[in-house]
Design an enzyme around this catalytic site. Structure first.
Site, PDB file in Angstrom:
ATOM      1  CB  SER A 188      -8.851   2.547   1.283  1.00 21.93           C
ATOM      2  OG  SER A 188      -9.667   2.366   0.152  1.00 21.93           O
ATOM      3  CE  LYS A 189      -3.527  -2.933   1.925  1.00 24.33           C
ATOM      4  NZ  LYS A 189      -2.963  -4.046   2.518  1.00 24.33           N
ATOM      5  NE  ARG A 190     -12.362  -1.129   0.421  1.00 22.18           N
ATOM      6  CZ  ARG A 190     -12.996  -0.443   1.345  1.00 22.18           C
ATOM      7  NH1 ARG A 190     -14.184   0.052   1.097  1.00 22.18           N
ATOM      8  NH2 ARG A 190     -12.463  -0.248   2.522  1.00 22.18           N
ATOM      9  CG  ASP A 191      -9.079   4.955  -3.044  1.00 25.36           C
ATOM     10  OD1 ASP A 191     -10.192   5.101  -3.547  1.00 25.36           O
ATOM     11  OD2 ASP A 191      -8.789   5.368  -1.914  1.00 25.36           O
ATOM     12  CG  HIS A 245      -1.856   1.056   1.339  1.00 24.35           C
ATOM     13  ND1 HIS A 245      -1.717   2.114   2.200  1.00 24.35           N
ATOM     14  CD2 HIS A 245      -2.976   1.290   0.631  1.00 24.35           C
ATOM     15  CE1 HIS A 245      -2.729   2.943   2.015  1.00 24.35           C
ATOM     16  NE2 HIS A 245      -3.504   2.457   1.082  1.00 24.35           N
TER      17      HIS A 245
END
Ligand code: GLU
Length: 475
Positions: free
Chosen positions: A255-258, A17
């Site tokens: 966030s990792k979802r980005d 990340h």
């Protein structure tokens, strides 16, 4: 003076990340700025979160970015092993020492009891905290229950009076009342240490002087300080880094979802290592002047802990594009081709294109390119049969009469025998003479006709690369 030793201690739980890489960078810079050592330690005590292959990802990402470690699992060092699971036999003896000194205790409270405590706290709307029931058990009872095979954890016994104070290098003096602190589990029922315990033991044994980590650890640090004190160890400096946000004044964490939150994705899109480093350095740190472009060596030179901010860590993709464009503009033609041509290969049929043609094509976009993959969209007009027209271009075409320019262009292009830039320039000049049209009303219809857009690289080169046949078709 004592050698400065910092560490990056990732858990192998998947991708790298951006926030983790920023921690690694700051930790690296603090060590290197002070001629110290930067250590890589893999924290894999929580085997349930282990993701296959992630240690390799950690190695590759750091190496790629130039954040080379002086000691680590692969290269060793005098404080090894540098993988927590390989140190697991080490932690119990420290826990035992605390038990012997009455600073830690066996706790047999099972999940059901803890769940009940949580429910009660919830109903009372107070924060949950383990009530310390097993503190009171006497040694014989403990012995008996262990012998009977009852499961237990080991908890650190927090003092119930007084305050704990530590001086964070970024957030300043932090004070907590000890009564608020929960008796931390230091050894789990599988006899593995918790992260909370292992990080302290390892940092102490590895002689770490400066601990750099995300500010989500601020609230745990007083508990760590108390454990350091219980052992009578020196307390290292703490440097907590601000959370990285997507936008100014918003609560949106990266966030990792980005899509852009991992280095892998940035690399896949064709961002250069130099710009990732440069951008991350300025995500939560400032040199105290207007300078923005820094190489890793320049950062080592100027990086100072006092420039780390409490807030203001914004990872803005526009800014990253700006950095990357700066570095792309400095690439040699060979490097530019290495960066961009793989994207073209994946997206278009290049079988009939010469390497000279490709080189020229990518170089006309060097000035404007923000990241490698952007070349696909930018060069679409050279590969696709149907041209897409921008709305602004279509609107512009409504405002003038383009017939004369376009029909003369067609005549002139057909006449060119030797297809080169010089003859294309001549052809455009001929149109000017024949029609008497010049400036924007001359160039714009040609540009739009060729590319569908009102802006783009130099026109004669664009026409040359497009090729005679394709252009005539388009006209
Ligand atoms: N293993 C921890 C993590 O990846 C590191 C925290 C620390 O630097 O101590 O979150």
């Amino acid at each position: 003076m004592k050698e400065i030793r910092t560490r990056f201690a990732p858990s192998p739980t998947g991708f790298m990340h951006i926030g983790g890489v920023r921690t690694a960078l700051f930790s690296y810079l603090i060590a290197k700025h002070n001629n110290g050592s930067f250590i890589l330690r893999i924290e894999d005590t929580d085997q349930t979160r282990y993701v296959e292959g992630s240690i390799e990802v950690i190695y590759n990402t750091l190496r790629d970015l130039g954040l080379n470690w002086d000691e680590g699992p692969d290269i060793g060092g005098k404080y090894g092993p540098y993988v927590q699971s390989e140190r697991k036999n080490n932690y119990l003896k420290y826990a035992q020492q605390l038990i012997d000194e009455g600073q830690a205790y066996y706790c047999f409270c099972n999940e059901d009891r803890l769940e009940d405590l949580k429910k009660i706290a919830n109903n009372k709307k107070i924060p949950y905290k383990y009530d310390g029931k097993c503190r009171e058990l006497n040694i014989n009872e403990v012995q008996k229950r262990i012998e009977e095979g009852e499961k237990y954890v080991i908890r650190f016994q927090m003092p119930r009076t007084g305050k704990t104070i530590f001086d964070d290098k970024v957030y300043g003096k932090i004070t907590v009342h000890n009564i608020e602190l929960e008796d931390l589990i230091i050894i789990k029922s599988d006899l593995m240490p918790t992260y909370n315990f292992a990080n302290i033991i390892d940092d102490h044994e590895m002689d770490i002087t400066h601990i750099v980590r995300g500010n989500e650890f601020v609230s745990s640090t007083p508990k760590y300080v108390l454990i350091y004190q219980a052992f009578g160890w020196n307390i290292p400096e703490f440097i907590h880094l601000p959370v990285i946000k997507k936008e100014k004044d918003s609560d949106k964490k990266l966030s990792k979802r980005d899509g852009d939150a991992t280095v892998e994705i940035l690399k896949e899109k064709g961002y250069l290592n130099e710009s990732i480093i440069n951008m991350l350095a300025l995500t939560g740190w400032s040199p105290g002047n207007e300078k923005e472009i820094f190489s890793l060596n320049e950062l080592i030179e100027v990086f100072d802990i006092s420039g780390i901010s409490k807030g203001n860590a914004i990872f803005d993709v526009d800014k990253l594009n700006w950095f990357n464009n700066n570095y792309i503009r400095k690439l040699s033609i060979k490097e530019l081709c290495q960066l961009t041509i793989p994207y073209l290969q994946k997206s278009y049929d290049l079988t009939e294109k010469s390497s000279l043609w490709l080189e020229k094509l990518v170089s006309i976009y060097q000035e404007q390119l923000s990241y490698g993959a952007e070349i696909i969209e930018l060069t679409k007009l050279f590969f696709e049969e149907e041209l897409e027209y921008d709305k602004e271009a279509l609107d512009y075409l409504q405002t003038i009469d383009t017939k004369a320019v376009i029909s003369t262009l067609k005549e002139e292009i057909i006449k060119i025998n030797d297809w080169n830039e010089e003859n294309i320039v001549k052809a455009i000049n001929n149109i000017k003479e024949k029609t008497g049209i010049k400036g924007k009303p001359l160039f714009m219809p040609i540009r739009i006709c060729v590319s569908g857009k009102m802006h783009g690289p130099e026109l004669p080169m664009t026409i040359f690369l497009l090729g005679k046949e394709k252009l005539i078709k388009r006209l």
